[in-house]
Design a protein around this motif. Structure first.
Motif, mmCIF file in Angstrom:
data_model
loop_
_atom_site.group_PDB
_atom_site.id
_atom_site.type_symbol
_atom_site.label_atom_id
_atom_site.label_comp_id
_atom_site.label_asym_id
_atom_site.label_seq_id
_atom_site.Cartn_x
_atom_site.Cartn_y
_atom_site.Cartn_z
ATOM 1 N N ARG A 48 0.802 -1.222 0.000
ATOM 2 C CA ARG A 48 0.000 0.000 0.000
ATOM 3 C C ARG A 48 0.843 1.284 0.000
ATOM 4 N NH1 ARG A 48 -4.084 -0.948 4.618
ATOM 5 N NH2 ARG A 48 -2.554 -2.441 5.345
ATOM 6 N N THR A 58 1.331 6.782 -2.361
ATOM 7 C CA THR A 58 0.353 7.008 -1.286
ATOM 8 C C THR A 58 1.016 7.738 -0.114
ATOM 9 O OG1 THR A 58 0.912 4.948 -0.193
ATOM 10 C CG2 THR A 58 -0.856 4.843 -1.829
ATOM 11 N N GLU A 59 0.213 8.081 0.862
ATOM 12 C CA GLU A 59 0.721 8.736 2.072
ATOM 13 C C GLU A 59 1.739 7.821 2.767
ATOM 14 O OE1 GLU A 59 -0.293 11.834 2.520
ATOM 15 O OE2 GLU A 59 1.038 12.036 4.246
ATOM 16 N N LYS A 60 1.411 6.528 2.748
ATOM 17 C CA LYS A 60 2.301 5.551 3.389
ATOM 18 C C LYS A 60 3.647 5.497 2.656
ATOM 19 C CE LYS A 60 2.218 0.797 4.951
ATOM 20 N NZ LYS A 60 1.540 -0.488 4.834
ATOM 21 N N LYS A 62 4.938 7.967 0.983
ATOM 22 C CA LYS A 62 5.641 9.221 1.311
ATOM 23 C C LYS A 62 6.309 9.128 2.685
ATOM 24 C CE LYS A 62 2.590 12.161 -1.402
ATOM 25 N NZ LYS A 62 1.394 13.005 -1.344
ATOM 26 N N ASP A 63 5.590 8.528 3.633
ATOM 27 C CA ASP A 63 6.168 8.347 4.981
ATOM 28 C C ASP A 63 7.427 7.477 4.904
ATOM 29 O OD1 ASP A 63 4.251 9.851 6.212
ATOM 30 O OD2 ASP A 63 3.004 8.156 6.804
ATOM 31 N N GLN A 66 10.260 9.451 3.585
ATOM 32 C CA GLN A 66 10.732 10.395 4.604
ATOM 33 C C GLN A 66 11.571 9.680 5.669
ATOM 34 O OE1 GLN A 66 7.581 12.809 6.219
ATOM 35 N NE2 GLN A 66 8.987 13.909 7.557
ATOM 36 N N LYS B 16 3.263 9.283 14.581
ATOM 37 C CA LYS B 16 2.308 9.180 13.476
ATOM 38 C C LYS B 16 2.049 7.699 13.159
ATOM 39 C CE LYS B 16 1.515 10.666 8.718
ATOM 40 N NZ LYS B 16 2.113 11.218 7.494
ATOM 41 N N GLN B 20 -1.433 5.373 13.474
ATOM 42 C CA GLN B 20 -2.029 4.734 12.289
ATOM 43 C C GLN B 20 -1.948 3.205 12.312
ATOM 44 O OE1 GLN B 20 0.126 6.706 9.144
ATOM 45 N NE2 GLN B 20 -1.229 8.476 9.179
#
Lengths: 94, 211
Positions: A48, A58-60, A62-63, A66, B16, B20
């Motif tokens: 995902r 996705t946001e995941k 991007k995390d 990072q 974070k 989640q």
């Protein structure tokens, strides 16, 4: 390799007028054979971190990008066998 | 908690991830400073309590010590205990019989059943699965116990955060211990200095070597 592909997707999105990454362009940037890239993309989608149609991070994902340096440092510091890191880099960390 | 600490906590990278995390996961928390470990534990329990989950802290320490730590993390221990959403469950750790993994595993299952009596699912646990991490035998046994637990984790129907002080871990095979522990958990959280702390899914370490 995940990191390289995700970065290639981000770069492509950034440079595309329609904000879409084209798989062939990502292939060029990541320097992978197309069938290999396709399998990595499937795996990233299973985790995902990307969507494939259209190709998007996705946001995941991007995390993960990072945190990539921190994750690498953690793996090296802990001496964990990580298939994505070159052997010499692993040895330096142990 | 003072203002500086609150700001540090707000910017602490693993938070974070903790916010989640999916339900029913087996989580390993590795720490080298108890302060950061309690930041994570506090947030993990706080999130569960906010969702109305039953939270159980399994400990061999005196419950008052844990209650004090959780209060310091901003959890209203008294109120949640009264609502039957939080329980500090004291266990005896005689270090098990280090040759009988089945017995130790059954004991853990028994503790889960006992500690949740009168509470409603979903359950969220915090605890030290392995009590003796300072010896090779202790670590070998502990990893076997974690492995058995992980293989049967879906049957347990709970979230479980296992915490380990890596500064106390048996040093000669530390890399091996940590690798094995990571293989037997879904998520890892490394609670260290803010510039080093990180959390991720351990599946990322299993990158397909057959690609």
């Amino acid at each position: 390799m995940y990191n390289d592909i995700l970065k290639a997707i981000v770069d492509e999105i950034r440079h595309d007028d329609d904000n879409v990454a084209k798989p062939t362009r990502v292939q060029l940037r990541s320097n992978l054979a197309y069938d290999k890239l396709a399998r990595y993309l499937d795996e990233l989608e299973n985790k995902r971190m990307i969507l494939q149609s259209p190709l998007f991070i996705t946001e995941k994902g991007k995390d993960f990008l990072q945190d990539y340096d921190r994750i690498s440092n953690f793996i090296l510091e802990m001496g964990i066998k990580y298939l994505d890191l070159p052997t010499d880099e692993m040895k330096r960390g142990v | 908690m003072d203002t500086n600490n609150k700001n540090d906590l707000k910017n602490y990278r693993p938070m974070k991830f903790v916010d989640q995390m999916e339900r029913n996961k087996h989580i390993i928390l590795l720490y080298d400073d108890q302060k950061y470990a309690y930041w994570i534990i506090g947030r993990y329990l706080h999130n569960g309590l906010a969702k109305g989950e039953s939270c159980i802290f399994k400990t061999a320490d005196r419950p008052e010590i844990i209650e004090k730590q959780l209060s310091a993390e901003g959890i209203d221990v008294h109120s949640f205990k009264k609502k039957n959403l939080l329980r500090i469950y004291q266990v005896e750790r005689s270090d098990d019989n280090k040759h009988d993994i089945l017995h130790a595993f059954k004991q853990r299952i028994y503790e889960i059943e006992e500690s949740t009596k009168g509470m409603k699912p979903p359950y969220r646990f915090v605890g030290k699965t392995v009590s003796d991490i300072e010896t090779k035998d202790g670590m070998k046994f502990g990893i076997l116990l974690e492995k058995t637990g992980h293989q049967h984790f879906d049957e347990l129907n709970c979230s479980l955060l296992c915490y380990y002080d890596i500064s106390k871990m048996e040093p000669t095979r530390k890399h091996e211990w940590i690798s094995s522990l990571l293989r037997n958990h879904h998520y890892v959280i490394y609670a260290s200095e803010p510039n080093r702390a990180v959390a991720f899914e351990t599946v990322l370490l299993e990158q397909a070597d057959n690609i």
